[in-house]
Design a protein around this motif. Structure first.
Motif, PDB file in Angstrom:
ATOM      1  N   ALA A  34       0.821  -1.217   0.000  1.00 13.86           N
ATOM      2  CA  ALA A  34       0.000   0.000   0.000  1.00 13.86           C
ATOM      3  C   ALA A  34       0.852   1.263   0.000  1.00 13.86           C
ATOM      4  N   ILE A  35       0.209   2.325  -0.447  1.00 12.41           N
ATOM      5  CA  ILE A  35       0.780   3.673  -0.384  1.00 12.41           C
ATOM      6  C   ILE A  35      -0.229   4.508   0.391  1.00 12.41           C
ATOM      7  N   ILE A  36       0.239   5.222   1.386  1.00 12.66           N
ATOM      8  CA  ILE A  36      -0.644   6.070   2.181  1.00 12.66           C
ATOM      9  C   ILE A  36      -0.091   7.488   2.161  1.00 12.66           C
ATOM     10  N   PHE A  37      -0.961   8.422   1.798  1.00  8.70           N
ATOM     11  CA  PHE A  37      -0.634   9.839   1.864  1.00  8.70           C
ATOM     12  C   PHE A  37      -1.353  10.427   3.061  1.00  8.70           C
ATOM     13  N   GLN A  38      -0.661  11.270   3.798  1.00  5.24           N
ATOM     14  CA  GLN A  38      -1.312  12.046   4.847  1.00  5.24           C
ATOM     15  C   GLN A  38      -1.003  13.509   4.569  1.00  5.24           C
ATOM     16  N   VAL A  39      -2.055  14.298   4.464  1.00  2.00           N
ATOM     17  CA  VAL A  39      -1.909  15.731   4.223  1.00  2.00           C
ATOM     18  C   VAL A  39      -2.559  16.461   5.382  1.00  2.00           C
ATOM     19  N   ILE A  40      -1.848  17.439   5.910  1.00  3.09           N
ATOM     20  CA  ILE A  40      -2.368  18.255   7.009  1.00  3.09           C
ATOM     21  C   ILE A  40      -2.316  19.704   6.585  1.00  3.09           C
ATOM     22  N   ASN A  41      -3.455  20.367   6.759  1.00  4.92           N
ATOM     23  CA  ASN A  41      -3.505  21.804   6.553  1.00  4.92           C
ATOM     24  C   ASN A  41      -4.407  22.410   7.616  1.00  4.92           C
ATOM     25  N   TYR A  42      -4.488  23.713   7.627  1.00  9.51           N
ATOM     26  CA  TYR A  42      -5.258  24.431   8.641  1.00  9.51           C
ATOM     27  C   TYR A  42      -6.257  25.328   7.918  1.00  9.51           C
ATOM     28  N   ALA A  43      -7.529  25.198   8.294  1.00 11.10           N
ATOM     29  CA  ALA A  43      -8.589  25.890   7.574  1.00 11.10           C
ATOM     30  C   ALA A  43      -9.503  26.624   8.545  1.00 11.10           C
ATOM     31  N   ASN A  44     -10.297  27.534   7.983  1.00  7.48           N
ATOM     32  CA  ASN A  44     -11.269  28.226   8.830  1.00  7.48           C
ATOM     33  C   ASN A  44     -12.507  27.341   8.991  1.00  7.48           C
ATOM     34  N   PRO A  45     -13.246  27.534  10.081  1.00 10.21           N
ATOM     35  CA  PRO A  45     -14.393  26.666  10.371  1.00 10.21           C
ATOM     36  C   PRO A  45     -15.459  26.629   9.264  1.00 10.21           C
ATOM     37  N   LEU A  46     -15.651  27.712   8.531  1.00 12.38           N
ATOM     38  CA  LEU A  46     -16.651  27.725   7.461  1.00 12.38           C
ATOM     39  C   LEU A  46     -16.261  26.756   6.341  1.00 12.38           C
ATOM     40  N   ASN A  47     -15.003  26.790   5.913  1.00  9.75           N
ATOM     41  CA  ASN A  47     -14.539  25.845   4.885  1.00  9.75           C
ATOM     42  C   ASN A  47     -14.615  24.407   5.392  1.00  9.75           C
ATOM     43  N   VAL A  48     -14.291  24.203   6.651  1.00  6.33           N
ATOM     44  CA  VAL A  48     -14.339  22.865   7.232  1.00  6.33           C
ATOM     45  C   VAL A  48     -15.779  22.352   7.244  1.00  6.33           C
ATOM     46  N   GLU A  49     -16.716  23.217   7.607  1.00  4.04           N
ATOM     47  CA  GLU A  49     -18.126  22.817   7.628  1.00  4.04           C
ATOM     48  C   GLU A  49     -18.598  22.399   6.235  1.00  4.04           C
ATOM     49  N   LYS A  50     -18.212  23.138   5.209  1.00  4.24           N
ATOM     50  CA  LYS A  50     -18.578  22.786   3.828  1.00  4.24           C
ATOM     51  C   LYS A  50     -17.946  21.455   3.420  1.00  4.24           C
ATOM     52  N   TYR A  51     -16.701  21.256   3.807  1.00  2.00           N
ATOM     53  CA  TYR A  51     -15.994  20.017   3.479  1.00  2.00           C
ATOM     54  C   TYR A  51     -16.659  18.825   4.168  1.00  2.00           C
ATOM     55  N   GLN A  52     -16.993  18.992   5.446  1.00  2.00           N
ATOM     56  CA  GLN A  52     -17.650  17.918   6.179  1.00  2.00           C
ATOM     57  C   GLN A  52     -19.013  17.599   5.574  1.00  2.00           C
ATOM     58  N   GLN A  53     -19.731  18.615   5.112  1.00  2.00           N
ATOM     59  CA  GLN A  53     -21.027  18.383   4.475  1.00  2.00           C
ATOM     60  C   GLN A  53     -20.845  17.613   3.168  1.00  2.00           C
ATOM     61  N   PHE A  54     -19.815  17.982   2.395  1.00  2.00           N
ATOM     62  CA  PHE A  54     -19.516  17.246   1.164  1.00  2.00           C
ATOM     63  C   PHE A  54     -19.251  15.775   1.476  1.00  2.00           C
ATOM     64  N   ILE A  55     -18.440  15.513   2.493  1.00  2.00           N
ATOM     65  CA  ILE A  55     -18.106  14.140   2.864  1.00  2.00           C
ATOM     66  C   ILE A  55     -19.376  13.372   3.231  1.00  2.00           C
ATOM     67  N   GLN A  56     -20.225  13.985   4.064  1.00  4.39           N
ATOM     68  CA  GLN A  56     -21.468  13.319   4.469  1.00  4.39           C
ATOM     69  C   GLN A  56     -22.372  13.053   3.262  1.00  4.39           C
ATOM     70  N   ASP A  57     -22.499  14.047   2.375  1.00  5.93           N
ATOM     71  CA  ASP A  57     -23.327  13.872   1.170  1.00  5.93           C
ATOM     72  C   ASP A  57     -22.786  12.735   0.307  1.00  5.93           C
TER      73      ASP A  57
END
Length: 120
Positions: A34-57
């Motif tokens: 396997a190959i595993i990538f881990q990416v870490i960044n820092y975002a504002n809560p509004l972008n995170v909320e949109k991203y989490q909604q995309f994931i759930q959808d």
């Protein structure tokens, strides 16, 4: 492998909160199976909320229907398409894990950790 790495880096750069003054990091774990990538960044809560909604959808939808809907959204310009993530899953069989951690020192910044797993 390069497509996945590129998409992960592009997303991290695009959605990072530069005012947080925190680095974006990408780590590659290379195993025989396997190959595993881990990416870490820092975002504002509004972008995170949109991203989490995309994931759930995405997780609660039929993958093919969701892909078609996102292509339509991109063509109509009615929002973020997130086609890169969907392509990584559909075309490269990537498996994802996400972790969102509000920063104790600054609640206006969320640490976003994304892991993408690809079978070798």
């Amino acid at each position: 492998m390069s497509y996945v790495a590129n998409e992960l880096i592009e997303n991290a750069v695009k959605y990072s909160d530069i005012s947080a003054k925190m680095p974006i990091s990408i780590t590659l774990y290379l195993y025989a199976e396997a190959i595993i990538f881990q990416v870490i960044n820092y975002a504002n809560p509004l972008n995170v909320e949109k991203y989490q909604q995309f994931i759930q959808d995405f997780l609660s939808s039929d993958a093919d229907e969701f892909y078609a809907r996102q292509l339509e959204n991109a063509a109509l310009g009615t929002g973020a398409s997130n086609i890169g993530i969907i392509t990584m899953i559909n075309d490269y069989s990537a498996k994802f894990g996400w972790r969102f951690q509000p920063m104790a020192a600054n609640p206006e910044v969320v640490r976003v950790s994304v892991m993408a797993y690809l079978e070798a």
